[in-house]
Design a protein around this motif. Structure first.
Motif, PDB file in Angstrom:
ATOM      1  N   PRO A   1       4.396  -1.328 -15.722  1.00 27.12           N
ATOM      2  CA  PRO A   1       4.818  -2.729 -15.838  1.00 27.12           C
ATOM      3  C   PRO A   1       5.866  -3.059 -14.778  1.00 27.12           C
ATOM      4  CG  PRO A   1       4.756  -1.683 -17.992  1.00 27.12           C
ATOM      5  CD  PRO A   1       4.553  -0.595 -16.981  1.00 27.12           C
ATOM      6  N   GLY A   2       5.757  -4.253 -14.233  1.00 30.65           N
ATOM      7  CA  GLY A   2       6.690  -4.662 -13.190  1.00 30.65           C
ATOM      8  C   GLY A   2       6.272  -4.264 -11.793  1.00 30.65           C
ATOM      9  N   LYS A   3       5.120  -3.591 -11.675  1.00 35.39           N
ATOM     10  CA  LYS A   3       4.625  -3.166 -10.372  1.00 35.39           C
ATOM     11  C   LYS A   3       3.289  -3.853 -10.067  1.00 35.39           C
ATOM     12  CE  LYS A   3       7.688   0.191  -9.525  1.00 35.39           C
ATOM     13  NZ  LYS A   3       8.533   0.286  -8.295  1.00 35.39           N
ATOM     14  N   ILE A   4       2.912  -3.878  -8.798  1.00 33.73           N
ATOM     15  CA  ILE A   4       1.592  -4.323  -8.374  1.00 33.73           C
ATOM     16  C   ILE A   4       0.965  -3.214  -7.540  1.00 33.73           C
ATOM     17  CG2 ILE A   4       2.097  -6.791  -8.409  1.00 33.73           C
ATOM     18  CD1 ILE A   4       2.420  -6.590  -5.331  1.00 33.73           C
ATOM     19  N   ALA A   5      -0.348  -3.231  -7.441  1.00 34.25           N
ATOM     20  CA  ALA A   5      -1.047  -2.206  -6.673  1.00 34.25           C
ATOM     21  C   ALA A   5      -2.173  -2.835  -5.875  1.00 34.25           C
ATOM     22  CB  ALA A   5      -1.600  -1.122  -7.601  1.00 34.25           C
ATOM     23  N   SER A   6      -2.470  -2.270  -4.714  1.00 40.78           N
ATOM     24  CA  SER A   6      -3.593  -2.720  -3.899  1.00 40.78           C
ATOM     25  C   SER A   6      -4.132  -1.535  -3.112  1.00 40.78           C
ATOM     26  CB  SER A   6      -3.175  -3.836  -2.933  1.00 40.78           C
ATOM     27  OG  SER A   6      -2.238  -3.351  -1.979  1.00 40.78           O
ATOM     28  N   VAL A   7      -5.374  -1.669  -2.668  1.00 42.09           N
ATOM     29  CA  VAL A   7      -5.961  -0.675  -1.774  1.00 42.09           C
ATOM     30  C   VAL A   7      -5.830  -1.205  -0.356  1.00 42.09           C
ATOM     31  CG1 VAL A   7      -8.043   0.572  -1.128  1.00 42.09           C
ATOM     32  CG2 VAL A   7      -7.556   0.118  -3.540  1.00 42.09           C
ATOM     33  N   VAL A   8      -5.251  -0.406   0.518  1.00 43.04           N
ATOM     34  CA  VAL A   8      -4.962  -0.807   1.893  1.00 43.04           C
ATOM     35  C   VAL A   8      -5.970  -0.173   2.834  1.00 43.04           C
ATOM     36  CG1 VAL A   8      -3.217  -0.848   3.716  1.00 43.04           C
ATOM     37  CG2 VAL A   8      -2.512  -0.922   1.312  1.00 43.04           C
ATOM     38  N   THR A   9      -6.526  -0.979   3.740  1.00 48.30           N
ATOM     39  CA  THR A   9      -7.432  -0.485   4.773  1.00 48.30           C
ATOM     40  C   THR A   9      -6.722  -0.542   6.117  1.00 48.30           C
ATOM     41  OG1 THR A   9      -9.387  -1.287   3.586  1.00 48.30           O
ATOM     42  CG2 THR A   9      -9.658  -0.805   5.924  1.00 48.30           C
ATOM     43  N   PHE A  10      -6.650   0.597   6.785  1.00 45.12           N
ATOM     44  CA  PHE A  10      -6.063   0.680   8.124  1.00 45.12           C
ATOM     45  C   PHE A  10      -7.196   0.668   9.145  1.00 45.12           C
ATOM     46  CE2 PHE A  10      -3.016   2.466   5.249  1.00 45.12           C
ATOM     47  CZ  PHE A  10      -1.773   2.152   5.771  1.00 45.12           C
TER      48      PHE A  10
ATOM     49  N   LEU B   1      -5.390  -7.520  -1.631  1.00 47.04           N
ATOM     50  CA  LEU B   1      -4.736  -8.762  -2.022  1.00 47.04           C
ATOM     51  C   LEU B   1      -4.872  -9.824  -0.934  1.00 47.04           C
ATOM     52  CD1 LEU B   1      -1.435  -7.397  -3.642  1.00 47.04           C
ATOM     53  CD2 LEU B   1      -3.474  -8.248  -4.819  1.00 47.04           C
ATOM     54  N   ASP B   2      -5.417  -9.446   0.216  1.00 45.28           N
ATOM     55  CA  ASP B   2      -5.536 -10.365   1.347  1.00 45.28           C
ATOM     56  C   ASP B   2      -6.855 -11.136   1.241  1.00 45.28           C
ATOM     57  OD1 ASP B   2      -4.881 -11.651   3.681  1.00 45.28           O
ATOM     58  OD2 ASP B   2      -4.546  -9.824   4.831  1.00 45.28           O
ATOM     59  N   HIS B   3      -7.099 -12.005   2.220  1.00 45.13           N
ATOM     60  CA  HIS B   3      -8.339 -12.772   2.261  1.00 45.13           C
ATOM     61  C   HIS B   3      -9.525 -11.820   2.214  1.00 45.13           C
ATOM     62  CE1 HIS B   3     -11.537 -15.386   3.709  1.00 45.13           C
ATOM     63  NE2 HIS B   3     -10.745 -16.429   3.558  1.00 45.13           N
ATOM     64  N   PRO B   4     -10.534 -12.093   1.392  1.00 44.92           N
ATOM     65  CA  PRO B   4     -11.667 -11.162   1.263  1.00 44.92           C
ATOM     66  C   PRO B   4     -12.452 -10.975   2.553  1.00 44.92           C
ATOM     67  CG  PRO B   4     -12.095 -13.222   0.082  1.00 44.92           C
ATOM     68  CD  PRO B   4     -10.645 -13.230   0.444  1.00 44.92           C
ATOM     69  N   GLY B   5     -12.307 -11.897   3.503  1.00 42.68           N
ATOM     70  CA  GLY B   5     -13.017 -11.751   4.764  1.00 42.68           C
ATOM     71  C   GLY B   5     -12.222 -11.043   5.843  1.00 42.68           C
ATOM     72  N   ALA B   6     -11.033 -10.545   5.517  1.00 46.22           N
ATOM     73  CA  ALA B   6     -10.146  -9.992   6.544  1.00 46.22           C
ATOM     74  C   ALA B   6     -10.750  -8.776   7.240  1.00 46.22           C
ATOM     75  CB  ALA B   6      -8.789  -9.641   5.927  1.00 46.22           C
ATOM     76  N   VAL B   7     -11.252  -7.814   6.482  1.00 49.04           N
ATOM     77  CA  VAL B   7     -11.791  -6.602   7.104  1.00 49.04           C
ATOM     78  C   VAL B   7     -12.956  -6.952   8.029  1.00 49.04           C
ATOM     79  CG1 VAL B   7     -13.004  -4.431   6.679  1.00 49.04           C
ATOM     80  CG2 VAL B   7     -11.009  -5.027   5.302  1.00 49.04           C
ATOM     81  N   GLY B   8     -13.864  -7.805   7.583  1.00 53.16           N
ATOM     82  CA  GLY B   8     -14.988  -8.200   8.412  1.00 53.16           C
ATOM     83  C   GLY B   8     -14.547  -8.910   9.678  1.00 53.16           C
TER      84      GLY B   8
ATOM     85  N   GLY C   1       5.009 -18.101 -10.795  1.00 48.53           N
ATOM     86  CA  GLY C   1       3.648 -18.594 -10.984  1.00 48.53           C
ATOM     87  C   GLY C   1       2.718 -18.297  -9.830  1.00 48.53           C
ATOM     88  N   ALA C   2       3.209 -17.601  -8.807  1.00 52.84           N
ATOM     89  CA  ALA C   2       2.372 -17.304  -7.641  1.00 52.84           C
ATOM     90  C   ALA C   2       1.272 -16.319  -8.008  1.00 52.84           C
ATOM     91  CB  ALA C   2       3.230 -16.735  -6.515  1.00 52.84           C
ATOM     92  N   PHE C   3       0.139 -16.472  -7.358  1.00 50.46           N
ATOM     93  CA  PHE C   3      -1.000 -15.569  -7.480  1.00 50.46           C
ATOM     94  C   PHE C   3      -1.367 -15.328  -8.949  1.00 50.46           C
ATOM     95  CE2 PHE C   3      -3.096 -12.927  -4.144  1.00 50.46           C
ATOM     96  CZ  PHE C   3      -4.126 -12.427  -4.925  1.00 50.46           C
TER      97      PHE C   3
END
Length: 202
Positions: A16-25, A156-163, A192-194
Motif C-alpha cells: 500500500p502506498g506504492k505504485i508499480a510498472s514494467v519498464v522497457t529500455f 504507465l506511459d502512452h500505449p503507443g510509446a514503444v511502437g 485524483g490524478a490517474f
C-alpha cells in the motif's frame, strides 16, 4: 545457467502506498538516416535554470495523465541545477507561443546520449509534432561523438510509446519492474490524478 536474477512466476504484491510498472529500455547503436518532415511553425526553445516553472508546467501538462512525477518530486533548486548542467539539454517544443512538448537529453556519459524525457501535450498528438521532435532529438544526440542513444518507457506511459520508438530505430534491450512511492500521496500529483490506477493508502 543464467547469471541474471530471476523473478518468481506469479503475482508480486505491491505494498500500500506504492505504485508499480514494467519498464522497457530501448537503444540504437548507429546513427539513423531520417527523412526530414517539417512541422510547420514548430521550434525547439532551450530551457535553462531560470525556466524551472515553465519546465514543470509543461512536464505536468504532458505527464500528469501518464503518472510522470520524478521532476515534480524534486525541489526547484535541484531542478535548476540539473538544467544548468553542461551535459543536460532541455527544450520546449513551441508553436505560436504555445508549448506543445518537452525534450530532455542527458549527454553527461562519454559515448552515449539518453533521451530522459520526451512527450507532447494531448492537443499536439497526431499532428506530426512527435515525429518532428524525435528527428530533432536524434540530430542533437548524434551530433556528438556517441555510439549509443537510449531511452526508456513504461506501462504507465502512452500505449503507443514503444511502437513509436521502434519506428525510429530503437530496439528493446531490457525490461525492469519499477516500484515507487505513489506520487498522489507524496503531493507530487493531485490525489485524483490517474484514476485508472486505484490509490491504495497505507
Amino acid at each position: 545457467m543464467s547469471t541474471q536474477q530471476a523473478l518468481p512466476d506469479g503475482y508480486t504484491v505491491v505494498p500500500p502506498g506504492k505504485i508499480a510498472s514494467v519498464v522497457t529500455f530501448l537503444e540504437m547503436r548507429r546513427k539513423p538516416t531520417l527523412t526530414a518532415r517539417p512541422a510547420v511553425g514548430v521550434q525547439l526553445v532551450r530551457l535553462g535554470p531560470v525556466d524551472v516553472a515553465r519546465y514543470k508546467r509543461i512536464y505536468r501538462q504532458i505527464g500528469e495523465r501518464w503518472f510522470w512525477f520524478s521532476r515534480l518530486s524534486i525541489a526547484d533548486g535541484d531542478l535548476a541545477a540539473i538544467l544548468a548542467s553542461p551535459g543536460v539539454e532541455a527544450y520546449a517544443a513551441t508553436r505560436d507561443g504555445v508549448d506543445l512538448g518537452l525534450l530532455e537529453l542527458d549527454l553527461t556519459q562519454p559515448g552515449e546520449a539518453e533521451i530522459v524525457y520526451f512527450g507532447l501535450v494531448d492537443s499536439a498528438v497526431g499532428q506530426g509534432v512527435g515525429g518532428w521532435m524525435m528527428r530533432e532529438a536524434l540530430a542533437i544526440a548524434w551530433a556528438r561523438p556517441i555510439g549509443r542513444c537510449w531511452l526508456h518507457t513504461c506501462t504507465l506511459d502512452h500505449p503507443g510509446a514503444v511502437g513509436f520508438y521502434r519506428r525510429f530505430g530503437f530496439a528493446p534491450f531490457k525490461l525492469a519492474v519499477e516500484i515507487a512511492d505513489d506520487p498522489r500521496l507524496t503531493g507530487a500529483l493531485d490525489p485524483g490524478a490517474f484514476p485508472e490506477i486505484p490509490l491504495v493508502r497505507p
